[in-house]
Design a protein around this motif. Structure first.
Motif, short mmCIF file in Angstrom:
data_model
loop_
_atom_site.label_atom_id
_atom_site.label_comp_id
_atom_site.label_asym_id
_atom_site.label_seq_id
_atom_site.Cartn_x
_atom_site.Cartn_y
_atom_site.Cartn_z
N ILE A 186 0.85 -1.20 0.00
CA ILE A 186 0.00 0.00 0.00
C ILE A 186 0.88 1.24 0.00
N ARG A 187 0.58 2.17 -0.91
CA ARG A 187 1.39 3.38 -1.07
C ARG A 187 0.70 4.63 -0.58
N VAL A 188 -0.65 4.63 -0.56
CA VAL A 188 -1.41 5.81 -0.16
C VAL A 188 -2.57 5.35 0.72
N VAL A 189 -2.86 6.13 1.78
CA VAL A 189 -4.07 5.92 2.57
C VAL A 189 -4.95 7.15 2.36
N PHE A 190 -6.17 6.90 1.91
CA PHE A 190 -7.17 7.93 1.65
C PHE A 190 -8.22 7.76 2.73
N THR A 191 -8.19 8.62 3.77
CA THR A 191 -9.04 8.40 4.93
C THR A 191 -9.97 9.56 5.24
N ASP A 192 -11.19 9.20 5.61
CA ASP A 192 -12.10 10.18 6.18
C ASP A 192 -11.56 10.53 7.56
N ILE A 193 -11.80 11.73 8.03
CA ILE A 193 -11.33 12.12 9.37
C ILE A 193 -12.28 11.60 10.44
N GLN A 194 -13.57 11.65 10.17
CA GLN A 194 -14.55 11.21 11.17
C GLN A 194 -14.95 9.77 10.90
N PRO A 224 -15.39 5.74 12.91
CA PRO A 224 -15.57 5.11 14.22
C PRO A 224 -14.36 4.27 14.60
N GLY A 225 -14.31 3.88 15.86
CA GLY A 225 -13.24 3.00 16.30
C GLY A 225 -12.32 3.66 17.29
N SER A 226 -11.17 3.07 17.48
CA SER A 226 -10.24 3.51 18.52
C SER A 226 -9.53 4.81 18.18
N MET A 227 -9.57 5.23 16.91
CA MET A 227 -8.94 6.50 16.53
C MET A 227 -9.66 7.10 15.34
N ASP A 228 -9.61 8.44 15.26
CA ASP A 228 -10.18 9.11 14.10
C ASP A 228 -9.14 9.14 12.97
N GLY A 229 -9.51 9.75 11.85
CA GLY A 229 -8.62 9.76 10.70
C GLY A 229 -7.31 10.50 10.92
N LEU A 230 -7.33 11.56 11.74
CA LEU A 230 -6.09 12.29 12.02
C LEU A 230 -5.14 11.45 12.87
N LYS A 231 -5.68 10.77 13.89
CA LYS A 231 -4.83 9.88 14.70
C LYS A 231 -4.32 8.72 13.85
N LEU A 232 -5.17 8.21 12.96
CA LEU A 232 -4.75 7.14 12.05
C LEU A 232 -3.60 7.63 11.17
N ALA A 233 -3.72 8.84 10.63
CA ALA A 233 -2.66 9.40 9.78
C ALA A 233 -1.34 9.49 10.53
N ARG A 234 -1.38 9.93 11.80
CA ARG A 234 -0.15 10.03 12.59
C ARG A 234 0.41 8.64 12.89
N ALA A 235 -0.47 7.68 13.18
CA ALA A 235 -0.01 6.31 13.45
C ALA A 235 0.67 5.71 12.21
N ILE A 236 0.08 5.93 11.05
CA ILE A 236 0.65 5.41 9.81
C ILE A 236 2.00 6.07 9.55
N GLY A 276 4.08 7.26 11.64
CA GLY A 276 5.07 6.75 12.58
C GLY A 276 5.55 5.34 12.25
N ARG A 277 4.64 4.47 11.83
CA ARG A 277 4.98 3.06 11.58
C ARG A 277 5.38 2.78 10.14
N TRP A 278 4.77 3.49 9.20
CA TRP A 278 5.02 3.26 7.78
C TRP A 278 5.30 4.60 7.09
N ILE A 307 4.34 5.69 3.35
CA ILE A 307 2.94 5.75 2.90
C ILE A 307 2.45 7.19 2.95
N LYS A 308 1.87 7.62 1.83
CA LYS A 308 1.33 8.98 1.72
C LYS A 308 -0.10 9.00 2.27
N ILE A 309 -0.49 10.15 2.81
CA ILE A 309 -1.81 10.31 3.44
C ILE A 309 -2.62 11.38 2.72
N ILE A 310 -3.88 11.01 2.42
CA ILE A 310 -4.86 12.01 2.00
C ILE A 310 -6.01 11.89 3.00
#
Length: 124
Positions: A54-62, A64-76, A78-80, A83-86
């Motif tokens: 996977i080269r790009v993550v295209f995520t909604d910000i809002q 459900p789950g343990s993190m929103d899209g902004l927290k997901l972007a920061r997690a990605i 940090g770990r990967w 990977i580009k984020i939109i």
């Protein structure tokens, strides 16, 4: 001209609303990319842990789950880090400092042309 054997870049779409997710996948595939889908951040992380293409993550910000899209972007980021984020939202305005380095924001509703242009820019 690309070789017919060339592999498409893969985009992970993270969107909890099924119709919006399908619409985003159609736009991404029409732009010449392959799409993988997740409905929340936890599923997205599981997919990223199991795949290395996977080269790009295209995520909604809002989402459900343990993190929103902004927290997901920061997690990605940090770990990967490669990977580009939109990130996208119809309710929240995001500035560049809210996203990891190189992350981009696309306001909803977005057009197929905007998605195609942004994917081309960040994967160039």
């Amino acid at each position: 001209m690309p070789d017919s054997m060339s592999t498409k870049l893969i985009v992970l779409v993270v969107e909890d609303e099924a119709l919006l997710r399908m619409n985003a996948i159609d736009m991404i595939e029409d732009a010449g990319f392959e799409a993988v889908e997740a409905s929340n951040a936890d599923d997205a992380i599981a997919i990223l842990e199991s795949r290395h293409d996977i080269r790009v993550v295209f995520t909604d910000i809002q989402i459900p789950g343990s993190m929103d899209g902004l927290k997901l972007a920061r997690a990605i980021s940090g770990r990967w880090p490669p990977i580009k984020i939109i990130a996208t939202s119809g309710r929240i305005n995001v500035c560049a400092t809210d996203l990891p380095d190189g992350g981009r924001f696309l306001a909803k509703p977005y057009t197929s042309g905007q998605v195609t242009t942004l994917l081309a820019e960040i994967t160039a």
